[in-house]
Design an enzyme around this catalytic site. Sequence first.
Site, PDB file in Angstrom:
ATOM      1  N   CYS A 277      -3.335   9.959   2.292  1.00 41.78           N
ATOM      2  CA  CYS A 277      -2.567   8.852   1.706  1.00 41.78           C
ATOM      3  C   CYS A 277      -1.265   9.303   1.053  1.00 41.78           C
ATOM      4  O   CYS A 277      -0.180   9.103   1.586  1.00 41.78           O
ATOM      5  CB  CYS A 277      -3.434   8.102   0.691  1.00 41.78           C
ATOM      6  SG  CYS A 277      -4.812   7.211   1.449  1.00 41.78           S
TER       7      CYS A 277
ATOM      8  N   LYS B  26       0.830  -1.208   0.000  1.00 43.81           N
ATOM      9  CA  LYS B  26       0.000   0.000   0.000  1.00 43.81           C
ATOM     10  C   LYS B  26       0.865   1.258   0.000  1.00 43.81           C
ATOM     11  O   LYS B  26       0.597   2.217  -0.731  1.00 43.81           O
ATOM     12  CB  LYS B  26      -0.927  -0.007   1.218  1.00 43.81           C
ATOM     13  CG  LYS B  26      -1.756   1.273   1.397  1.00 43.81           C
ATOM     14  CD  LYS B  26      -2.642   1.534   0.175  1.00 43.81           C
ATOM     15  CE  LYS B  26      -3.359   2.884   0.301  1.00 43.81           C
ATOM     16  NZ  LYS B  26      -4.386   2.907   1.323  1.00 43.81           N
TER      17      LYS B  26
END
Length: 412
Positions: free
Chosen positions: A266, A212
Amino acid sequence: MKFETVSVIGLGYIGLPTAAILASRGLKVIGVDVNEHAVNTINKGEIHIVEPDLDIVVRAAVTTGNLRATLKAEPADAFMVAVPTPFKGDKKPDLSYVESAAETIAPVLQKGNLVVLESTSPVGTTEKLSEWLAQCRPDLTFPQQAGDKADILVAHCPERVLPGHVLQELVSNDRVIGGLSTESSAAAIDLYKTFVKGECIVTNARTAELAKLTENSFRDVNIAFANELSMISDELKINIWELIELSNRHPRVNILKPGPGVGGHCIAVDPWFIVDSCPEEAKIIRQARETNDAKPYHVIDRIVEAADQFKKPVIACFGLAFKANIDDLRESPAVQIVQELADRNIGEIISVEPNIDELPAALASKGIELSTQEDALSRANVVVVLVAHKEFESPDNGQIAMKVTIDTCGIW
């Protein structure tokens, strides 16, 4: 493994859509959050965040009784942890929310439960979560102690969704599942297959965590190239949008669009987790972060230069969210730019953000005004586009022609 009741810890931009999707599949879902306003709002069948169609799914789930929210953890078959993982001021990961989630669910854990960490995390966080749970519950065994024979199964499955398309991508996207044991991975697959149509790919927890972070760092590096190119083009008096369009005519070139910086929880945060883990090796990743962090100051310099043309500058800043068509202001370069402009006291600052009803206290306290697009265009002499919201795509060209315009997104 069969699941009837699932608890989702953290009812934000990932947790609430996940809870609603699970409830729509007939599971009993208990949402847990420390925000009393969020809990009360959800229990009324309403939502406290902006995400297309989420209100419809939540309303249906609450009406059927499959979804309810609470401030305290309750027993369940599986627990999905979707809490924030920000960094501290020194770019060090802040895992306090994950540790707090462990302390919240530990008292209600029962033998046979599955715990899944969904929060984007530095490598090793899933192992820390399992250790924190073990410390709270010495009467139970965990994968680091008993492997596949553990009482509690623990896995990591990072979310990979795009704000504005969360409900669709929760179902359609592939999922990377990293269990702390073979049984943990198998149980997590059973859970996610209740709503995921994409493929569930198994690896270990540390690889899943880094996967990720890698995805978002890849994006960050490519955005940094575009942002650096835009600053070069400004210096050389070249139209960056024409330059990218021409360059992208090469069959193997696909330069992204630059912007005022990089925001959100993010892409603006995750690369620092890699840098923190391997500071000597992560040279390109660090440089990309520094390039993107510098871009807002380049935009500010351009705005200040434009404002100097006027005796009483009125600057309209279009957009505050970290990306188009959402209400999420976390780590937003647009917010950073507007705050800095106010701090420099270079003129009157008007902000236009169609996805919020009131300014955050940090902006309102600086005398910044939240206004409509029409009002801002009529009053401003400098207009700055910071976010490519759909509402901004068709401006009054007559009004725009009379303004000094800085379009950081290329929509005008």
